[in-house]
Design an enzyme around this catalytic site. Structure first.
Site, PDB file in Angstrom:
ATOM      1  N   GLU A  52       0.844  -0.667  -0.033  1.00  0.00           N
ATOM      2  CA  GLU A  52      -0.394  -0.028   0.510  1.00  0.00           C
ATOM      3  C   GLU A  52       0.831   1.439  -0.135  1.00  0.00           C
ATOM      4  OE1 GLU A  52      -4.113   0.304   1.812  1.00  0.00           O
ATOM      5  OE2 GLU A  52      -3.234   0.846   3.147  1.00  0.00           O
ATOM      6  N   LYS A  54       0.944   5.463   1.167  1.00  0.00           N
ATOM      7  CA  LYS A  54      -0.160   6.813   1.660  1.00  0.00           C
ATOM      8  C   LYS A  54       0.729   7.108   2.638  1.00  0.00           C
ATOM      9  CE  LYS A  54      -1.346   3.027   5.698  1.00  0.00           C
ATOM     10  NZ  LYS A  54      -2.391   2.488   6.759  1.00  0.00           N
ATOM     11  N   LYS A 114      -8.089   2.660  -2.580  1.00  0.00           N
ATOM     12  CA  LYS A 114      -8.960   2.523  -1.997  1.00  0.00           C
ATOM     13  C   LYS A 114      -9.164   4.071  -1.555  1.00  0.00           C
ATOM     14  CE  LYS A 114      -7.164   0.178   2.597  1.00  0.00           C
ATOM     15  NZ  LYS A 114      -6.571  -0.239   3.191  1.00  0.00           N
ATOM     16  N   GLU A 163     -14.824  -4.998   1.729  1.00  0.00           N
ATOM     17  CA  GLU A 163     -14.381  -5.033   3.543  1.00  0.00           C
ATOM     18  C   GLU A 163     -15.025  -5.172   4.578  1.00  0.00           C
ATOM     19  OE1 GLU A 163     -10.169  -3.026   4.268  1.00  0.00           O
ATOM     20  OE2 GLU A 163     -11.988  -1.832   5.076  1.00  0.00           O
ATOM     21  N   ASN A 183     -10.640  -6.203   7.440  1.00  0.00           N
ATOM     22  CA  ASN A 183      -9.410  -5.529   8.027  1.00  0.00           C
ATOM     23  C   ASN A 183      -9.169  -5.430   9.499  1.00  0.00           C
ATOM     24  OD1 ASN A 183      -8.480  -3.200   8.310  1.00  0.00           O
ATOM     25  ND2 ASN A 183      -9.383  -2.134   7.536  1.00  0.00           N
ATOM     26  N   GLU A 213      -6.111  -8.014   5.530  1.00  0.00           N
ATOM     27  CA  GLU A 213      -5.690  -5.967   5.944  1.00  0.00           C
ATOM     28  C   GLU A 213      -5.384  -5.715   7.545  1.00  0.00           C
ATOM     29  OE1 GLU A 213      -8.491  -3.830   3.517  1.00  0.00           O
ATOM     30  OE2 GLU A 213      -9.897  -5.379   2.922  1.00  0.00           O
ATOM     31  N   SER A 214      -4.727  -4.675   7.437  1.00  0.00           N
ATOM     32  CA  SER A 214      -3.916  -4.277   8.167  1.00  0.00           C
ATOM     33  C   SER A 214      -2.788  -5.372   9.991  1.00  0.00           C
ATOM     34  CB  SER A 214      -4.827  -3.654   9.083  1.00  0.00           C
ATOM     35  OG  SER A 214      -5.620  -2.356   8.155  1.00  0.00           O
TER      36      SER A 214
END
Length: 257
Positions: A52, A54, A114, A163, A183, A213-214
């Site tokens: 990702e 960001k 995203k 998600e 997530n 995710e995450s």
């Protein structure tokens, strides 16, 4: 007073309404890119890593404020990412659609837009700016919206990563969805529960690509999740907090980060 997600979504609706009021509800630009399948890329990849891009987040603040997609996206690709996620929200994440366009110009792997999708207008934007897939967040949408936006995305040639953040949100799943993401970070509080993906996997629909995710910080965690049925692993802060995120991804895959 609403939670953080409510504030983000309310702001996003205002943004989209302002764009449509200023520019009209039709995007006149012609797409210059033919989307490819992100779900297939995850299945075919030896890593399944969605790296990702960001610059900041509401929970962590500034992460890599001067990051440039023209530098980081190719480095991710060279390091072995199977796809890249590009944050396009400006107010809360420091991203933009220009980041997506630049990423598209330098990447040959699938790109996920995203953002907090609340309108078909944003899906049309994603298509024009070079995305291969969009994110639909269950907690921000009704089931009817999920189904409607999924259909529109497919009409545009884009795939959907749906998600969820808890078991109840699975109820909003529709069979046409390409990928389901769990997530581990609760978007209402931004608290991360790294074991959520493991606890919820057996309740996810069959025959759909699964993405964790995450909160993933080691290749051992990725391998454990792969063994229980996950095909993709969306990882951002673990890489972006380093000066050279591409190098961080290489070390992550090697097990030395």
């Amino acid at each position: 007073m609403g939670n953080i997600l409510d504030k983000i979504v309310a702001n996003k609706r205002r943004e989209v309404e302002a764009k449509i009021a200023l520019l009209g509800d039709k995007i006149m630009a012609t797409p210059q890119y033919e989307p490819v399948s992100m779900s297939r890329a995850l299945l075919d990849s030896p890593t399944g890593i969605i790296a990702e891009f960001k610059r900041r987040s509401p929970s962590k603040g500034e992460i890599h404020p001067l990051a440039l997609p023209a530098e980081i996206i190719p480095a991710y690709q060279d390091a072995g990412a199977s796809a890249c996620s590009v944050l396009t929200d400006t107010v809360y994440f420091g991203g933009s659609l220009n980041d997506l366009a630049v990423a598209r110009s330098v990447a040959n792997i699938p790109l996920l837009r995203k953002d907090f999708i609340v309108s078909t207008y944003q899906i049309d934007e994603a298509r024009v700016y070079g995305a291969d897939a969009i994110l639909l967040i269950a907690s921000a949408l009704t089931r009817d919206e999920v189904e409607f936006f999924t259909r529109h995305a497919h009409d545009c040639g884009l795939e959907v990563l749906f998600e969820i953040h808890n078991e109840k949100e699975i109820e909003k799943f529709c069979p046409e969805i390409d990928m389901v993401g769990v997530n581990n970070r609760d978007l209402t509080t931004f608290v991360t529960d790294p074991d959520l993906s493991l606890r919820i996997v057996k309740q996810l629909p069959d025959n759909v690509v699964k993405v964790a995710e995450s909160g993933l910080t080691s290749i051992d965690e990725v391998e454990q999740l792969h063994q229980v049925g996950y095909n993709g692993f969306l990882i951002g802060e673990t890489f972006m907090k380093h000066d050279y995120p591409g190098d961080a991804l290489s070390k992550f895959i090697e097990g030395t980060l």
